[in-house]
Scaffold this active site. Sequence first.
Site, PDB file in Angstrom:
ATOM      1  N   ARG A 114      -6.590 -12.886   0.315  1.00 35.52           N
ATOM      2  CA  ARG A 114      -7.974 -12.618   0.739  1.00 35.52           C
ATOM      3  C   ARG A 114      -8.852 -12.451  -0.493  1.00 35.52           C
ATOM      4  O   ARG A 114      -8.347 -12.366  -1.610  1.00 35.52           O
ATOM      5  CB  ARG A 114      -8.005 -11.309   1.543  1.00 35.52           C
ATOM      6  CG  ARG A 114      -7.517 -10.129   0.693  1.00 35.52           C
ATOM      7  CD  ARG A 114      -7.800  -8.788   1.274  1.00 35.52           C
ATOM      8  NE  ARG A 114      -7.537  -7.741   0.298  1.00 35.52           N
ATOM      9  CZ  ARG A 114      -6.344  -7.195   0.042  1.00 35.52           C
ATOM     10  NH1 ARG A 114      -5.271  -7.595   0.709  1.00 35.52           N
ATOM     11  NH2 ARG A 114      -6.214  -6.257  -0.880  1.00 35.52           N
ATOM     12  N   ASN A 152      -2.026 -11.197  -2.507  1.00 34.78           N
ATOM     13  CA  ASN A 152      -3.036 -10.925  -1.495  1.00 34.78           C
ATOM     14  C   ASN A 152      -3.756 -12.214  -1.163  1.00 34.78           C
ATOM     15  O   ASN A 152      -4.272 -12.892  -2.048  1.00 34.78           O
ATOM     16  CB  ASN A 152      -4.049  -9.895  -1.995  1.00 34.78           C
ATOM     17  CG  ASN A 152      -3.374  -8.578  -2.311  1.00 34.78           C
ATOM     18  OD1 ASN A 152      -2.495  -8.141  -1.587  1.00 34.78           O
ATOM     19  ND2 ASN A 152      -3.745  -7.971  -3.412  1.00 34.78           N
ATOM     20  N   LYS A 212      -7.495   2.194  -4.899  1.00 32.54           N
ATOM     21  CA  LYS A 212      -8.032   1.936  -6.232  1.00 32.54           C
ATOM     22  C   LYS A 212      -9.348   2.679  -6.408  1.00 32.54           C
ATOM     23  O   LYS A 212     -10.144   2.767  -5.468  1.00 32.54           O
ATOM     24  CB  LYS A 212      -8.264   0.427  -6.412  1.00 32.54           C
ATOM     25  CG  LYS A 212      -6.954  -0.358  -6.429  1.00 32.54           C
ATOM     26  CD  LYS A 212      -7.184  -1.848  -6.373  1.00 32.54           C
ATOM     27  CE  LYS A 212      -5.834  -2.563  -6.252  1.00 32.54           C
ATOM     28  NZ  LYS A 212      -5.994  -3.971  -5.841  1.00 32.54           N
ATOM     29  N   ARG A 231     -15.633   2.535  -7.723  1.00 39.72           N
ATOM     30  CA  ARG A 231     -15.897   2.605  -6.285  1.00 39.72           C
ATOM     31  C   ARG A 231     -16.542   3.951  -5.964  1.00 39.72           C
ATOM     32  O   ARG A 231     -15.975   5.000  -6.273  1.00 39.72           O
ATOM     33  CB  ARG A 231     -14.602   2.448  -5.495  1.00 39.72           C
ATOM     34  CG  ARG A 231     -13.926   1.115  -5.739  1.00 39.72           C
ATOM     35  CD  ARG A 231     -12.787   0.914  -4.768  1.00 39.72           C
ATOM     36  NE  ARG A 231     -12.014  -0.265  -5.115  1.00 39.72           N
ATOM     37  CZ  ARG A 231     -11.102  -0.799  -4.324  1.00 39.72           C
ATOM     38  NH1 ARG A 231     -10.834  -0.256  -3.145  1.00 39.72           N
ATOM     39  NH2 ARG A 231     -10.443  -1.878  -4.699  1.00 39.72           N
ATOM     40  N   GLU A 236      -0.457 -10.016  -7.694  1.00 38.45           N
ATOM     41  CA  GLU A 236      -0.336  -8.686  -8.310  1.00 38.45           C
ATOM     42  C   GLU A 236       0.963  -8.591  -9.093  1.00 38.45           C
ATOM     43  O   GLU A 236       2.017  -8.994  -8.592  1.00 38.45           O
ATOM     44  CB  GLU A 236      -0.300  -7.595  -7.231  1.00 38.45           C
ATOM     45  CG  GLU A 236      -1.541  -7.474  -6.407  1.00 38.45           C
ATOM     46  CD  GLU A 236      -1.456  -6.309  -5.412  1.00 38.45           C
ATOM     47  OE1 GLU A 236      -2.502  -5.963  -4.860  1.00 38.45           O
ATOM     48  OE2 GLU A 236      -0.358  -5.757  -5.190  1.00 38.45           O
ATOM     49  N   ILE A 281      10.479   0.484 -11.948  1.00 37.82           N
ATOM     50  CA  ILE A 281       9.755   0.293 -13.214  1.00 37.82           C
ATOM     51  C   ILE A 281       9.014   1.591 -13.502  1.00 37.82           C
ATOM     52  O   ILE A 281       8.209   2.047 -12.687  1.00 37.82           O
ATOM     53  CB  ILE A 281       8.747  -0.884 -13.116  1.00 37.82           C
ATOM     54  CG1 ILE A 281       9.450  -2.166 -12.621  1.00 37.82           C
ATOM     55  CG2 ILE A 281       8.057  -1.126 -14.459  1.00 37.82           C
ATOM     56  CD1 ILE A 281      10.538  -2.702 -13.521  1.00 37.82           C
ATOM     57  N   GLY A 311       0.809  -1.211   0.000  1.00 42.82           N
ATOM     58  CA  GLY A 311       0.000   0.000   0.000  1.00 42.82           C
ATOM     59  C   GLY A 311       0.842   1.261   0.000  1.00 42.82           C
ATOM     60  O   GLY A 311       0.342   2.335   0.338  1.00 42.82           O
ATOM     61  N   GLY A 312       2.106   1.142  -0.401  1.00 44.36           N
ATOM     62  CA  GLY A 312       2.904   2.341  -0.645  1.00 44.36           C
ATOM     63  C   GLY A 312       3.650   2.907   0.547  1.00 44.36           C
ATOM     64  O   GLY A 312       4.489   3.788   0.383  1.00 44.36           O
ATOM     65  N   GLU A 370       3.109  -8.492  -5.347  1.00 44.74           N
ATOM     66  CA  GLU A 370       2.628  -8.965  -4.045  1.00 44.74           C
ATOM     67  C   GLU A 370       1.582 -10.033  -4.289  1.00 44.74           C
ATOM     68  O   GLU A 370       1.003 -10.105  -5.363  1.00 44.74           O
ATOM     69  CB  GLU A 370       1.926  -7.830  -3.278  1.00 44.74           C
ATOM     70  CG  GLU A 370       2.854  -6.793  -2.696  1.00 44.74           C
ATOM     71  CD  GLU A 370       2.113  -5.639  -2.030  1.00 44.74           C
ATOM     72  OE1 GLU A 370       0.954  -5.820  -1.596  1.00 44.74           O
ATOM     73  OE2 GLU A 370       2.707  -4.558  -1.947  1.00 44.74           O
TER      74      GLU A 370
HETATM   75  C1  MV4 Z   1       7.037  -0.521  -7.708  1.00 44.90           C
HETATM   76  C2  MV4 Z   1       6.852   0.518  -8.643  1.00 44.90           C
HETATM   77  C3  MV4 Z   1       7.845   0.695  -9.590  1.00 44.90           C
HETATM   78  N1  MV4 Z   1       8.943  -0.093  -9.594  1.00 44.90           N
HETATM   79  N2  MV4 Z   1       8.138  -1.300  -7.777  1.00 44.90           N
HETATM   80  C4  MV4 Z   1       3.218   0.530  -5.000  1.00 44.90           C
HETATM   81  C5  MV4 Z   1       2.569  -0.263  -3.917  1.00 44.90           C
HETATM   82  C6  MV4 Z   1       3.437  -1.416  -3.683  1.00 44.90           C
HETATM   83  N3  MV4 Z   1       2.631  -2.566  -3.552  1.00 44.90           N
HETATM   84  C7  MV4 Z   1       4.334  -1.505  -4.864  1.00 44.90           C
HETATM   85  N4  MV4 Z   1       4.206  -0.291  -5.606  1.00 44.90           N
HETATM   86  C8  MV4 Z   1       5.018   0.013  -6.638  1.00 44.90           C
HETATM   87  N5  MV4 Z   1       6.134  -0.765  -6.750  1.00 44.90           N
HETATM   88  C9  MV4 Z   1       9.067  -1.063  -8.685  1.00 44.90           C
HETATM   89  N6  MV4 Z   1      10.158  -1.835  -8.710  1.00 44.90           N
HETATM   90  C10 MV4 Z   1       5.703   1.299  -8.565  1.00 44.90           C
HETATM   91  C11 MV4 Z   1       4.791   1.066  -7.545  1.00 44.90           C
HETATM   92  C12 MV4 Z   1       3.642   1.934  -7.542  1.00 44.90           C
HETATM   93  C13 MV4 Z   1       2.357   1.453  -7.828  1.00 44.90           C
HETATM   94  C14 MV4 Z   1       2.102   0.118  -8.098  1.00 44.90           C
HETATM   95  C15 MV4 Z   1       0.834  -0.326  -8.357  1.00 44.90           C
HETATM   96  C16 MV4 Z   1      -0.210   0.565  -8.386  1.00 44.90           C
HETATM   97  C17 MV4 Z   1      -0.012   1.887  -8.125  1.00 44.90           C
HETATM   98  C18 MV4 Z   1       1.264   2.349  -7.826  1.00 44.90           C
HETATM   99  C19 MV4 Z   1       1.459   3.707  -7.553  1.00 44.90           C
HETATM  100  C20 MV4 Z   1       2.722   4.144  -7.279  1.00 44.90           C
HETATM  101  C21 MV4 Z   1       3.803   3.264  -7.247  1.00 44.90           C
END
Ligand code: MV4
Length: 448
Positions: free
Chosen positions: A292, A290, A237, A336, A275, A203, A164-165, A288
């Site tokens: 659930r 999840n 989301k 939502r 995910e 990424i 969740g960031g 990740e």
């Molecule tokens: C990242 C990424 C870019 N590169 N990992 C955000 C939540 C966490 N679960 C992982 N996240 C991210 N990981 C790498 N190597 C960008 C994000 C990300 C993101 C991912 C999914 C949905 C929205 C996002 C918003 C900001 C950053």
Amino acid sequence: MFKKVLIANRGEIALRVIRTCKEMGIKTVAVYSKADADSLHVRFADEAVCIGPAASSESYLSIPNIISAAEITNADAIHPGYGFLSENSKFSRICAEHGIKFIGASADQIDKMGDKATAKETMKEAGVPCVPGSEGIMATFEHAVKTAKEIGYPVMIKATAGGGGKGMRAVPSEDHLQDAWDSARREAAASFGNDAMYMEKLILEPRHIEIQVVGDRYGKACHLSERDCSIQRRHQKLVEETPSPFMTDKLRKKMGNAAVKAAEYIAYEGAGTVEFLVDKDRNFYFMEMNTRIQVEHPITEQVVGFDLIREQIKVAAGEPISGKNYFPEMHSIEVRINAEDAFNDFRPCPGKIVSFHAPGGHGVRLDTHCYSGYIIPPYYDSMIAKLIVTARTREESLEKLARALDEFIIEGIKTTIPFHQQLLKNEDFRKGVYTTKFMEDFELVHPE
Ligand code: MV4
């Protein structure tokens, strides 16, 4: 099969689970906090037990209170919904110890996937594609400097307890690493009591595409294709759709197979979501898992044609899955609806719904616990409804969604309906051209 299921949740998901139990001939027990006495889940369940005051920490998160409610009512299983205790390994373990079936992942699986660095190492072992990065945790800042040099900037540091960031920082170059390292660790320590960090190559402008999986206790898993959840704001989301406008048949097969491999490698039992981040060249990387049922599960149900809550209950009761993978034959999109003022930084707006009229008609599904006169309490999250539309093509879904949003009346509180109406007019969104960066650039027009 279970005789009586206790639903350890509230709101629309509690209702959602009660509905399926009813169809399966299973008795239901609702639990509720003092703030939820007038909720529909209390009314529609066969029995209801008050488990504490409004604060979640003393009600929906109170393991002793919920276990007591299950014992008093003689429930033989607990469905945790999403959020609250749904990914709490201690709760899963305590249920097992009390002879109550937890309709969700085992404590071991929750622990394995809850620690992100461990989850990633496990997935690498399984042969699931992962973002290049550190091998597990980096113990020192020097280790981080060295790892970043090896993988090349820009990088991202992530808290292993995160998700969740939180505790996550993008780092463009070495001169930003010290600040990022210090602040991410501080945030992780404060949020999770665990400041362990790992690192990945960043990424750029990824899409968030997840695969729904179901596994049974005999070690078999299958997938139900993807959901594109790239339209997010501060890791919340807002919109999800399936199929993803970015998906190809070839990529779906590859990602589906990777998700099944992930689930089978850990002998995953139940419904889960793998995910992935997908880059512009359609490379995909495990992010990740999840453990659930997710908020956005209905769009998958709409396009593959079965009830995921029923599947969860069946596999929890020991039934084997068919083993067949499912591919979408329709298009479905969920928005939502939150009790939030979209024109004021999406600030929560709890209060009384004076008037409520639900949209309907062909291809329209509304999952909600709200009604005219319902008072949205300020203690819980602000999602009040999920509007799900399904049609043969994405274009038709978008037309249907615009129509359904137009006939949706909620008076007395502010909601995110006007936001969704504007989103539907956005050219890039209409074309299906969007990444996780979309909301950063989206300009909401204030109505006059
Ligand atoms: C990242 C990424 C870019 N590169 N990992 C955000 C939540 C966490 N679960 C992982 N996240 C991210 N990981 C790498 N190597 C960008 C994000 C990300 C993101 C991912 C999914 C949905 C929205 C996002 C918003 C900001 C950053």
